[in-house]
Design an enzyme around this catalytic site. Structure first.
Site, PDB file in Angstrom:
ATOM      1  N   ASN A 210       5.300  -7.745  13.673  1.00 45.58           N
ATOM      2  CA  ASN A 210       3.945  -7.130  14.351  1.00 45.58           C
ATOM      3  C   ASN A 210       3.626  -8.167  15.435  1.00 45.58           C
ATOM      4  OD1 ASN A 210       2.262  -9.046  12.911  1.00 45.58           O
ATOM      5  ND2 ASN A 210       3.065  -8.016  11.089  1.00 45.58           N
ATOM      6  N   LYS A 337      -9.496  -1.151   0.108  1.00 44.99           N
ATOM      7  CA  LYS A 337      -8.452  -2.225  -0.136  1.00 44.99           C
ATOM      8  C   LYS A 337      -9.024  -3.309  -1.057  1.00 44.99           C
ATOM      9  CE  LYS A 337      -5.312  -5.326   2.614  1.00 44.99           C
ATOM     10  NZ  LYS A 337      -4.810  -5.317   3.678  1.00 44.99           N
TER      11      LYS A 337
END
Length: 401
Positions: A210, A337
């Site tokens: 990424n 999260k």
């Protein structure tokens, strides 16, 4: 704060040598004991007598001129100093130090000292920007030298730009601040920071990854170090100089990062998971380079271990801080999260904006915590943001007075 501190001033050749005389005066007035070393080139601009008068000490410039038979001068001076300042520092001496060359009294002494060394460059703007000088400065930064950035203005060569030796008053103020007693809220704490991307190999020449640069993670590690922590930085593949004053462990894959972090987790006080870890990896690693085929191709992926969740599940006494890089509904996903991973805080940032986040030097984040805690931070340099984040978190945890 400079009272009775021993400062060794190393003066190298350039027109800015005249400012070094004023610097000795300012440091001495502030209470420091100052001793001066000069190169031959520096003595072409100012005679040693000027420094001797200002410092009330002998001036050193000849490696083989042993003023005291009981000691070796350059070793004695290296041990004597609480702080060493190289001002002005020419491109020449910066190059020598970066390559370990010791061919005069200053460079020999600097190789022998264990005191902090500050380098204050002064040179023509184009010399300062030269790739060789930039490489040498970067190497010295990796080696642990600190730099007092030159200021911009009218230079002796007639150019206007960056290259002026910082003013003596500013250098004296920096030295005073360096010796000021500080309360370090993380002193004695063990902190682990993960940073950068991971690479998940497809075959011997290809991988999935990424856009993470690792800059935010490195900034968090440096901030924790500066607050007194014993820091371990677990870094994926990045193009950044290794920070000094901490343990740096290089890893490549998500699995390698997971194994290193879990191995150290029990002994940690704080875990900061900044790394952008791959969620998936190729299910079958090809041992040979995959050849191009006619038409489309598909690749079967499998989940990697969720490191943050594993840390949350295993958490006992640790403070667990995660990062959430999102492109939409940033706060919503960060709060989810926080709960799912049993983290204490999540730092959420919108990576859909090209001028911040991944790869950029600035970031804009929102810190979310338990009990609906939420605090936004405006756009700022990642180094400053990292310190601000830790300050807010530690204050909330009652560890910052």
């Amino acid at each position: 704060m400079l009272a009775n501190k021993n400062i060794l001033l190393c003066v190298t050749g350039g027109i800015a040598v005249y400012k070094a005389v004023a610097l000795v005066s300012k440091l001495s007035q502030a209470g420091a004991h100052v001793k001066v070393m000069m190169t031959d080139s520096a003595m072409e601009f100012v005679q040693p007598l000027s420094f001797q008068v200002m410092s009330k000490n002998d001036v050193f410039y000849n490696t083989f001129d042993e003023k005291k038979s009981q000691v070796i001068a350059h070793i004695d001076l290296a041990d004597w100093a609480d702080l060493v300042i190289v001002a002005p520092a020419t491109a020449n001496v910066i190059g020598k130090l970066a390559n370990g060359i010791a061919d005069n009294m200053i460079t020999t002494t600097l190789l022998a000292t264990t005191a902090p060394v500050w380098i204050a460059p002064a040179m023509n703007v184009h010399m300062y920007d030269h790739p060789a000088v930039m490489r040498n400065i970067a190497q010295l930064a990796v080696d642990g030298y600190q730099f007092i950035e030159p200021s911009e203005g009218f230079l002796a060569c007639g150019y206007v730009g960056k290259g002026r030796l910082e003013e003596p008053e500013k250098i004296t103020a920096l030295a005073s601040a360096f010796f000021e007693p500080q309360t370090l809220p993380l002193k004695g704490k063990k902190v682990l920071v993960s940073a950068g991307p991971t690479r998940e190999r497809i075959d011997p020449v290809r991988y999935l990854t990424n856009f993470s640069s690792g800059k935010m993670g490195y900034a968090m590690a440096i901030a924790a170090r500066d607050l007194g922590a014993t820091v371990t930085l677990v870094s994926g593949p990045v193009d950044l100089p290794k920070p000094t004053g901490m343990t740096v462990i290089d890893v490549e894959s998500a699995q390698e990062m997971y194994e290193v972090i879990m191995d150290k987790y029990d002994d940690l006080d704080i875990a900061i998971k900044t790394a952008a870890v791959a969620d998936y990896r190729p299910k079958n690693l090809q041992q040979q380079k995959m050849k191009k085929q006619q038409g489309d191709s598909t690749m079967e992926l499998e989940r990697t271990t969720d490191i943050l969740k594993a840390l949350g599940d295993k958490k006992t006494h640790q403070l667990l801080i995660g990062f959430a890089a999102e492109t939409n509904d940033v706060i919503h996903y960060a709060q989810g999260k926080l709960q799912k991973k049993n983290a204490d805080y999540i730092v959420a940032n919108d990576v859909s904006k090209t001028d911040r986040g991944f790869g950029a030097d600035i970031n804009t984040v929102v810190l979310v915590g338990k009990d609906n805690f939420q605090q936004s931070f405006p756009s700022m340099a990642k180094e400053k943001l990292a310190k601000n984040l830790l300050e807010v978190i530690l204050k909330k945890e009652g560890q910052w007075q």
